[in-house]
Design an enzyme around this catalytic site. Structure first.
Site, short mmCIF file in Angstrom:
data_model
loop_
_atom_site.label_atom_id
_atom_site.label_comp_id
_atom_site.label_asym_id
_atom_site.label_seq_id
_atom_site.Cartn_x
_atom_site.Cartn_y
_atom_site.Cartn_z
N CYS A 34 -8.01 -1.89 8.09
CA CYS A 34 -6.60 -1.84 7.67
C CYS A 34 -6.18 -0.42 7.33
O CYS A 34 -5.11 0.04 7.74
CB CYS A 34 -6.37 -2.75 6.47
SG CYS A 34 -6.48 -4.49 6.88
N HIS B 67 -1.17 -5.74 1.97
CA HIS B 67 -2.34 -6.61 1.97
C HIS B 67 -1.97 -7.95 1.31
O HIS B 67 -1.18 -7.98 0.36
CB HIS B 67 -3.49 -5.98 1.18
CG HIS B 67 -4.44 -5.21 2.05
ND1 HIS B 67 -4.66 -3.86 1.91
CD2 HIS B 67 -5.26 -5.62 3.06
CE1 HIS B 67 -5.56 -3.47 2.80
NE2 HIS B 67 -5.95 -4.52 3.51
N GLU C 168 0.83 -1.20 0.00
CA GLU C 168 0.00 0.00 0.00
C GLU C 168 0.86 1.26 0.00
O GLU C 168 1.81 1.37 0.77
CB GLU C 168 -0.92 0.02 1.23
CG GLU C 168 -1.85 -1.17 1.34
CD GLU C 168 -2.86 -1.27 0.19
OE1 GLU C 168 -3.01 -0.29 -0.57
OE2 GLU C 168 -3.49 -2.33 0.05
N1 PCA Z 1 -8.27 -6.90 6.52
C1 PCA Z 1 -9.26 -5.86 6.71
C2 PCA Z 1 -9.26 -5.58 8.19
C3 PCA Z 1 -8.48 -6.69 8.82
C4 PCA Z 1 -7.84 -7.39 7.70
O1 PCA Z 1 -7.02 -8.32 7.80
C5 PCA Z 1 -9.06 -4.64 5.81
O2 PCA Z 1 -8.52 -4.78 4.71
O3 PCA Z 1 -9.43 -3.54 6.19
#
Ligand code: PCA
Length: 215
Positions: free
Chosen positions: A141, A165, A78
């Protein structure tokens, strides 16, 4: 050097979160850096305080937060966190903010202070698909990434921080519709290891410092 690596609890009806499950597979030491692991509650109100508590206790040089992005086809690094909480499903404490700022007095966004391109390059060079992402979403997140970068900008400017992610683990895709993208936990763990290695090896030349890009 010490790197704090965080992964979220399962959420949204899943029984596992590949982010934390993969972190459990990492070695204690990566490229000479000590790795500290932390499981973080999938809750808007609890995630950032949990990470800040670990920051104060461990004093890491870098923080790499990791979360599940079901539906994404590969590991993504990200670039930016935005000042918006807009949840499509309740978090693990039942909170479901809609169109709310994370910080009413905060800037619109923060850029990752991790060497994002070096991370993508290192992962890809080792044969694992990986891409830059320009949106961490508007769920928990993104909230953790924003809060972490906000706090580090104000109080811990020496700490490099950011977010990756990861896709569903293969185990999670078994009961989902055909074609649901997934990766093995071993591959996800290897990608996270390579991300940490890139952080250790990359010189500190991130976007914020080079171009003053704090929005
Ligand atoms: N993914 C979610 C919240 C916790 C996670 O592992 C997200 O992408 O916001």
């Amino acid at each position: 050097m010490k790197i704090l690596m965080t992964g979220f609890e399962p959420f949204g009806g899943e029984t596992m979160n590949p982010a934390y499950e993969a972190l459990k597979l990492l070695p204690e030491n990566i490229a000479g850096a000590k790795i500290i692991r932390l499981q973080v509650p999938t809750a808007f109100s609890r995630c950032a305080p949990a990470v800040e508590e670990a920051l104060l206790a461990c004093r890491p040089d870098a923080v790499i937060c990791v979360g599940q992005a079901g539906g994404r086809t590969c590991v993504t690094v990200e670039r930016v966190a935005i000042n918006l909480a807009d949840a499509g499903l309740p978090d693990n404490l039942g909170a479901q903010p809609v169109d709310e700022p994370i910080r009413a007095d905060g800037p619109a966004a923060y850029f990752s202070t991790l060497p994002v391109r070096a991370i993508v390059k290192n992962i890809r060079e080792h044969g694992i698909p990986c891409q830059l992402s320009c949106s961490a979403g508007t769920y928990v997140c993104n909230c953790l990434m924003y809060e972490l970068l906000h706090r580090s900008a104000l109080f811990y400017p020496h700490i490099r921080a950011g977010f990756l992610h990861v896709p569903f683990a293969q185990e999670q895709a078994v009961d989902k519709p055909g074609g649901t993208p997934s990766a093995s936990l071993a591959t996800i763990a290897r990608a996270l290891e390579l991300a940490a290695e890139a952080v250790v090896k990359a010189p500190r030349d991130d976007l914020q410092e080079k171009k003053g890009l704090i929005c």
